[in-house]
Design a protein around this motif. Sequence first.
Motif, PDB file in Angstrom:
ATOM      1  N   THR A  52      29.887  19.969  61.810  1.00 48.42           N
ATOM      2  CA  THR A  52      29.329  20.717  62.941  1.00 48.42           C
ATOM      3  C   THR A  52      30.430  21.408  63.734  1.00 48.42           C
ATOM      4  O   THR A  52      30.280  22.572  64.140  1.00 48.42           O
ATOM      5  CB  THR A  52      28.534  19.776  63.860  1.00 48.42           C
ATOM      6  N   ALA A  53      31.543  20.704  63.951  1.00 47.77           N
ATOM      7  CA  ALA A  53      32.679  21.296  64.664  1.00 47.77           C
ATOM      8  C   ALA A  53      33.198  22.517  63.911  1.00 47.77           C
ATOM      9  O   ALA A  53      33.500  23.552  64.522  1.00 47.77           O
ATOM     10  CB  ALA A  53      33.787  20.269  64.840  1.00 47.77           C
ATOM     11  N   GLY A  54      33.291  22.405  62.588  1.00 47.55           N
ATOM     12  CA  GLY A  54      33.716  23.546  61.788  1.00 47.55           C
ATOM     13  C   GLY A  54      32.773  24.723  61.956  1.00 47.55           C
ATOM     14  O   GLY A  54      33.201  25.883  62.016  1.00 47.55           O
ATOM     15  N   GLY A  55      31.481  24.437  62.042  1.00 48.79           N
ATOM     16  CA  GLY A  55      30.494  25.494  62.246  1.00 48.79           C
ATOM     17  C   GLY A  55      30.681  26.205  63.574  1.00 48.79           C
ATOM     18  O   GLY A  55      30.568  27.443  63.656  1.00 48.79           O
ATOM     19  N   TYR A  56      30.972  25.449  64.626  1.00 49.99           N
ATOM     20  CA  TYR A  56      31.211  26.066  65.933  1.00 49.99           C
ATOM     21  C   TYR A  56      32.455  26.963  65.900  1.00 49.99           C
ATOM     22  O   TYR A  56      32.476  28.045  66.502  1.00 49.99           O
ATOM     23  CB  TYR A  56      31.381  24.998  67.008  1.00 49.99           C
ATOM     24  N   PHE A  93      38.500  20.758  59.624  1.00 51.11           N
ATOM     25  CA  PHE A  93      37.282  20.016  59.968  1.00 51.11           C
ATOM     26  C   PHE A  93      36.282  20.018  58.809  1.00 51.11           C
ATOM     27  O   PHE A  93      35.687  18.986  58.486  1.00 51.11           O
ATOM     28  CB  PHE A  93      36.633  20.623  61.216  1.00 51.11           C
ATOM     29  N   THR A  94      36.108  21.171  58.179  1.00 50.70           N
ATOM     30  CA  THR A  94      35.118  21.272  57.105  1.00 50.70           C
ATOM     31  C   THR A  94      35.509  20.424  55.905  1.00 50.70           C
ATOM     32  O   THR A  94      34.676  19.689  55.349  1.00 50.70           O
ATOM     33  CB  THR A  94      34.939  22.741  56.682  1.00 50.70           C
ATOM     34  N   LEU A  95      36.773  20.499  55.495  1.00 50.59           N
ATOM     35  CA  LEU A  95      37.223  19.703  54.346  1.00 50.59           C
ATOM     36  C   LEU A  95      37.155  18.213  54.653  1.00 50.59           C
ATOM     37  O   LEU A  95      36.818  17.404  53.772  1.00 50.59           O
ATOM     38  CB  LEU A  95      38.647  20.102  53.955  1.00 50.59           C
ATOM     39  N   THR A  96      37.457  17.828  55.893  1.00 49.16           N
ATOM     40  CA  THR A  96      37.354  16.420  56.275  1.00 49.16           C
ATOM     41  C   THR A  96      35.919  15.936  56.176  1.00 49.16           C
ATOM     42  O   THR A  96      35.641  14.866  55.623  1.00 49.16           O
ATOM     43  CB  THR A  96      37.877  16.211  57.708  1.00 49.16           C
ATOM     44  N   GLY A  97      34.988  16.729  56.693  1.00 49.92           N
ATOM     45  CA  GLY A  97      33.574  16.357  56.642  1.00 49.92           C
ATOM     46  C   GLY A  97      33.060  16.241  55.222  1.00 49.92           C
ATOM     47  O   GLY A  97      32.391  15.264  54.864  1.00 49.92           O
ATOM     48  N   VAL A  98      33.379  17.217  54.383  1.00 49.59           N
ATOM     49  CA  VAL A  98      32.923  17.183  52.993  1.00 49.59           C
ATOM     50  C   VAL A  98      33.599  16.043  52.236  1.00 49.59           C
ATOM     51  O   VAL A  98      32.966  15.375  51.412  1.00 49.59           O
ATOM     52  CB  VAL A  98      33.200  18.538  52.302  1.00 49.59           C
ATOM     53  N   GLY A  99      34.879  15.807  52.528  1.00 49.25           N
ATOM     54  CA  GLY A  99      35.603  14.717  51.863  1.00 49.25           C
ATOM     55  C   GLY A  99      34.996  13.360  52.182  1.00 49.25           C
ATOM     56  O   GLY A  99      34.807  12.518  51.283  1.00 49.25           O
ATOM     57  N   ILE A 100      34.672  13.125  53.450  1.00 51.58           N
ATOM     58  CA  ILE A 100      34.032  11.864  53.833  1.00 51.58           C
ATOM     59  C   ILE A 100      32.653  11.766  53.193  1.00 51.58           C
ATOM     60  O   ILE A 100      32.239  10.706  52.718  1.00 51.58           O
ATOM     61  CB  ILE A 100      33.922  11.748  55.371  1.00 51.58           C
ATOM     62  N   GLY A 101      31.937  12.891  53.146  1.00 53.20           N
ATOM     63  CA  GLY A 101      30.627  12.911  52.501  1.00 53.20           C
ATOM     64  C   GLY A 101      30.714  12.552  51.028  1.00 53.20           C
ATOM     65  O   GLY A 101      29.855  11.839  50.494  1.00 53.20           O
ATOM     66  N   SER A 121      27.767  22.926  55.196  1.00 57.55           N
ATOM     67  CA  SER A 121      28.971  23.701  55.510  1.00 57.55           C
ATOM     68  C   SER A 121      28.790  25.160  55.125  1.00 57.55           C
ATOM     69  O   SER A 121      29.146  26.072  55.890  1.00 57.55           O
ATOM     70  CB  SER A 121      30.181  23.118  54.772  1.00 57.55           C
ATOM     71  N   ALA A 122      28.225  25.390  53.935  1.00 54.76           N
ATOM     72  CA  ALA A 122      28.007  26.765  53.474  1.00 54.76           C
ATOM     73  C   ALA A 122      27.012  27.494  54.366  1.00 54.76           C
ATOM     74  O   ALA A 122      27.186  28.674  54.682  1.00 54.76           O
ATOM     75  CB  ALA A 122      27.520  26.749  52.023  1.00 54.76           C
ATOM     76  N   SER A 123      25.964  26.785  54.803  1.00 55.06           N
ATOM     77  CA  SER A 123      24.959  27.396  55.671  1.00 55.06           C
ATOM     78  C   SER A 123      25.566  27.813  57.004  1.00 55.06           C
ATOM     79  O   SER A 123      25.261  28.896  57.529  1.00 55.06           O
ATOM     80  CB  SER A 123      23.796  26.425  55.911  1.00 55.06           C
ATOM     81  N   LEU A 124      26.426  26.964  57.557  1.00 59.05           N
ATOM     82  CA  LEU A 124      27.064  27.300  58.831  1.00 59.05           C
ATOM     83  C   LEU A 124      27.991  28.504  58.675  1.00 59.05           C
ATOM     84  O   LEU A 124      28.080  29.350  59.573  1.00 59.05           O
ATOM     85  CB  LEU A 124      27.848  26.090  59.352  1.00 59.05           C
ATOM     86  N   TYR A 125      28.673  28.597  57.542  1.00 64.28           N
ATOM     87  CA  TYR A 125      29.551  29.749  57.304  1.00 64.28           C
ATOM     88  C   TYR A 125      28.734  31.033  57.160  1.00 64.28           C
ATOM     89  O   TYR A 125      29.047  32.062  57.762  1.00 64.28           O
ATOM     90  CB  TYR A 125      30.397  29.517  56.057  1.00 64.28           C
ATOM     91  N   LEU A 126      27.668  30.967  56.362  1.00 66.51           N
ATOM     92  CA  LEU A 126      26.821  32.143  56.157  1.00 66.51           C
ATOM     93  C   LEU A 126      26.122  32.546  57.455  1.00 66.51           C
ATOM     94  O   LEU A 126      25.918  33.735  57.721  1.00 66.51           O
ATOM     95  CB  LEU A 126      25.791  31.862  55.059  1.00 66.51           C
ATOM     96  N   TYR A 127      25.762  31.532  58.247  1.00 70.25           N
ATOM     97  CA  TYR A 127      25.151  31.821  59.560  1.00 70.25           C
ATOM     98  C   TYR A 127      26.111  32.632  60.417  1.00 70.25           C
ATOM     99  O   TYR A 127      25.730  33.634  61.031  1.00 70.25           O
ATOM    100  CB  TYR A 127      24.796  30.504  60.253  1.00 70.25           C
TER     101      TYR A 127
END
Length: 310
Positions: A52-56, A93-101, A121-127
């Motif tokens: 979410t932080a990466g999305g912001y 932030f994004t890589l950390t989130g995906v890595g933990i996931g 993550s992809a949706s937030l980037y495309l948004y």
Amino acid sequence: MKYLNLIRYPNLLLIALMQLVVYYGFLNFQNIPLVLQPWQYFLLILATVCITAGGYIINDIFDQEADAINKPEKKIVGTSITESQAYNLYVGFTLTGVGIGFYLSRLIEHPNFVIVFILCSASLYLYATSWKGILLVKNIIVSLLLAFSILIIGLFVLFPAITPYNKPQLLTAFSVLFDFSIIAFVINFLRELVKDLEDVKGDYNQGIQTLPIVLGINRTAKIVCGLTFIPIGMLLYYTYVNLFELLYATLYILLAIIGPLLYFSIKMAWASQKKEFKHLSQVLRLVIFLGILAIGVIGLNMYYYATQQV
């Protein structure tokens, strides 16, 4: 402090609180098996917060022109933080989130579940880069992601524990999460529309198609006012069907959620200024916060009601 403001730390705290309330205020009282241990669940919260932080951050990078008009005093990227630094933080932030996931997906023996974090993550980037220019799409995407931050709990904590023996109990718990995710989606969708009303000038200059730009501010405000009765009706129906025997949960929903929504609808009917829309956006944020606490109130009330019946 500039970095905390960049990642919208109050919103991240709200998401973390919501997931904590669901785990400790609801699921822990249901006498059902939970797949993730508390420390593992904290990793799930961390993954959600990081993505979410990466999305912001990526949104702020592509919103610099609009932010310079809508909220110049709060503009961070391009002023106190360079665009290059912002990109580095976004990737981190994004890589950390995906890595933990990825780790959690392997932990519950469903490695394919990592696709959930990748898609978010992809949706937030495309948004941030393209979807926000499409009428209503950005409002729907943001609201769906909030709703999914509730559903992901069921996906990682409940779903892997389902057996033929406990399936009815787990599905009941999951249905509560699903119901609240729908209500969270609707309320946050309304809030996104109110934010569009608040930011109409900057969105217009950036060429973003929003409902206020297409229909006008007054007409959109009336539409939002009318749409408010959808979550009110949903909450009344849900309370009557599922919570009528739970006195404290019923009173809480009527007073703490439906009451502010009625106030919101009345004020929205006559709102026309940016400061009014900003206030009403904060009212809906409060409603979302109180709705999060409602999950805990329901869990506690269900637990004490069950103990009294024994």
